[in-house]
Design an enzyme around this catalytic site. Structure first.
Site, PDB file in Angstrom:
ATOM      1  N   TYR A 160      -9.658  13.298   1.815  1.00 61.18           N
ATOM      2  CA  TYR A 160      -8.760  13.967   1.171  1.00 61.18           C
ATOM      3  C   TYR A 160     -10.006  14.214  -0.035  1.00 61.18           C
ATOM      4  O   TYR A 160     -11.317  14.660   0.679  1.00 61.18           O
ATOM      5  CB  TYR A 160      -7.942  13.212   0.558  1.00 61.18           C
ATOM      6  CG  TYR A 160      -6.405  12.364   1.728  1.00 61.18           C
ATOM      7  CD1 TYR A 160      -6.219  13.525   2.403  1.00 61.18           C
ATOM      8  CD2 TYR A 160      -6.904  11.154   1.751  1.00 61.18           C
ATOM      9  CE1 TYR A 160      -5.212  13.436   3.504  1.00 61.18           C
ATOM     10  CE2 TYR A 160      -6.167  10.727   2.663  1.00 61.18           C
ATOM     11  CZ  TYR A 160      -4.873  12.299   3.660  1.00 61.18           C
ATOM     12  OH  TYR A 160      -4.474  11.133   4.528  1.00 61.18           O
ATOM     13  N   ARG A 204       1.103  -1.446   7.618  1.00 58.64           N
ATOM     14  CA  ARG A 204       1.992  -1.892   8.075  1.00 58.64           C
ATOM     15  C   ARG A 204       2.753  -2.511   9.100  1.00 58.64           C
ATOM     16  O   ARG A 204       3.562  -3.570   9.107  1.00 58.64           O
ATOM     17  CB  ARG A 204       1.620  -1.436   9.261  1.00 58.64           C
ATOM     18  CG  ARG A 204       1.106   0.336   9.580  1.00 58.64           C
ATOM     19  CD  ARG A 204      -0.068   0.923  10.568  1.00 58.64           C
ATOM     20  NE  ARG A 204      -0.860   0.536  10.227  1.00 58.64           N
ATOM     21  CZ  ARG A 204      -2.399   1.406  10.808  1.00 58.64           C
ATOM     22  NH1 ARG A 204      -2.603   1.461  12.106  1.00 58.64           N
ATOM     23  NH2 ARG A 204      -3.369   1.185   9.786  1.00 58.64           N
ATOM     24  N   GLN A 243       0.674   6.313  -6.358  1.00 62.08           N
ATOM     25  CA  GLN A 243      -0.521   7.330  -5.619  1.00 62.08           C
ATOM     26  C   GLN A 243      -0.899   8.435  -5.856  1.00 62.08           C
ATOM     27  O   GLN A 243       0.334   9.152  -5.677  1.00 62.08           O
ATOM     28  CB  GLN A 243      -0.961   6.944  -4.248  1.00 62.08           C
ATOM     29  CG  GLN A 243      -2.567   6.943  -4.338  1.00 62.08           C
ATOM     30  CD  GLN A 243      -3.350   6.771  -2.628  1.00 62.08           C
ATOM     31  OE1 GLN A 243      -2.536   8.075  -2.039  1.00 62.08           O
ATOM     32  NE2 GLN A 243      -3.901   5.646  -2.392  1.00 62.08           N
ATOM     33  N   SER A 285       0.506  -1.430  -0.073  1.00 60.97           N
ATOM     34  CA  SER A 285      -0.015  -0.378   0.348  1.00 60.97           C
ATOM     35  C   SER A 285       0.844   1.198  -0.197  1.00 60.97           C
ATOM     36  O   SER A 285       1.802   1.211   0.803  1.00 60.97           O
ATOM     37  CB  SER A 285      -1.252   0.080   0.958  1.00 60.97           C
ATOM     38  OG  SER A 285      -1.976  -0.660   1.667  1.00 60.97           O
TER      39      SER A 285
END
Length: 376
Positions: free
Chosen positions: A183, A325, A100, A23
């Protein structure tokens, strides 16, 4: 036809060696938008760990779109060579390089998460906090956004297209539009944060107009043989899975290939319902979007264990699984998972200079187990 975690996937003209995705993870270490050695180390170790696709962190399309001082940006042609270096590092590690793109919107001009109590960076002409309406995030410490004019909106649409062109010039093979997590694009989509009365507010069609214009602008410069992902908060305050499904059906007609299925964060909270945040808590969103629209999906959210990830793919709940993570904890997770799942030659996920020595180590003596399996 069933697939497993380590089966390849072809999307348009891009082939992923497996279904494991890293990610986008912010490093807060950019210098005036430029990447540093921190980004090279971060992305390089993820690539060598065996993931099929590595996403660079949310990279801002405009100086005004920065979330923090340390955000990466791709708002100027002079930055392209710096990103080309990162692309080369990821590809040399055996992974497909993805990026991204993001505009932080009303979550802009902030400090890194661990410094949230400190005063926010000062306002500047090139760092205004923008949003669809002058409504703040309902948590302490966020700036009040300025309502975007029609000119602001058009300049922002153009900025996304220019950023996509630069990403193509730098050599990225996959592009993701960040339209989730509170966002800019997400705040236009939601009736909670978008109170406009013009063509960009009101009806679902109007509220999705910015996203569609951005997608269409990107597709004018992003090659037809390269995939386009969109990250959505599939469930949030005043937003349900049915609304997501309708939006995704429209996105399919705009040449979007994969939906990255997340949730929450419009009001500042990281998940819509923290009480439900267990292992794979967002996987049902990827499963339902996939089943109801026929589009490929990527599952995210506390995907930690090899058998868990394998089951998601094997059962057809998603086409890709993205880890964040957990890869910070163990960048070699893909190799480790392949070994635990009994994949022949599990270290083939890594470059040969690494795979050779790990395979040799495994045959060192009877009963050998790596540190992620042993009990000593």
């Amino acid at each position: 036809m069933s697939h497993d975690l380590f089966s390849p996937l072809e999307i348009r003209g891009v082939r992923l060696k497996n279904r494991v995705v890293a990610s986008p993870m912010w490093q807060y270490s950019g210098v005036d938008g430029m990447p540093t050695d921190t980004h090279a180390v971060h992305l390089g170790r993820l690539a060598e760990g065996g993931a099929g696709l590595i996403f660079q962190e949310g990279t801002t399309v405009d100086r005004k779109g920065r979330g923090t001082v340390g955000d990466l940006g791709i708002w100027d042609d002079s930055l392209v060579p710096h990103y080309a270096r990162l692309v080369d590092l990821v590809r040399a590690g055996g992974a497909v390089p993805g990026i991204q793109l993001i505009h932080a919107g009303r979550k802009g001009r902030r400090n890194p998460p661990w410094a949230w109590r400190e005063p926010n960076p000062p306002a500047a002409e090139d760092w205004q906090v923008l949003g669809p309406s002058p409504l703040p995030v309902m948590l302490d410490g966020y700036n009040l956004p300025i309502e975007m004019s029609l000119r602001d909106i058009q300049e922002t649409v153009d900025a996304w297209a220019h950023a996509a062109r630069r990403a193509q010039e730098a050599g990225y093979d996959v592009l993701e539009v960040q339209a989730a997590h509170g966002y800019l694009i997400h705040t236009f989509l939601s009736p909670l944060s978008n109170h406009r009365t013009d063509d960009y507010g009101g009806s679902p069609e109007n509220r999705s107009r910015l996203l569609m214009e951005i997608i269409d602008g990107i597709r004018t410069v992003w090659p037809a043989d390269k995939p386009l992902f969109v990250r959505l908060s599939c469930v949030d305050v005043d937003w349900g899975i049915d609304q997501t499904v309708e939006l995704v059906r429209e996105l399919r007609g705009h040449e979007v290939d994969v939906i990255d299925c997340s949730s929450g964060s419009l009001t500042g909270r990281p998940v819509f319902d923290t009480a439900s945040a267990g292992y794979g808590y967002q996987v049902p969103y990827a499963e339902e979007v996939r089943a109801r629209t026929g589009i490929r999906t990527m599952a995210v959210g506390h995907i930690v264990h090899a058998k868990q990830a394998q089951a998601i793919i094997e059962q057809g709940r998603a086409d890709l699984v993205a880890l964040g993570r957990e890869l910070l904890y163990n960048p070699n997770w893909p190799m480790d998972a392949a070994r635990k799942l009994g994949v022949p030659d599990p270290y083939a996920q890594a470059p040969s200079r690494i795979a050779y020595w790990l395979a040799k180590r495994d045959g060192g003596f009877e009963g050998f187990a790596p540190s992620t399996e042993g009990t000593r």
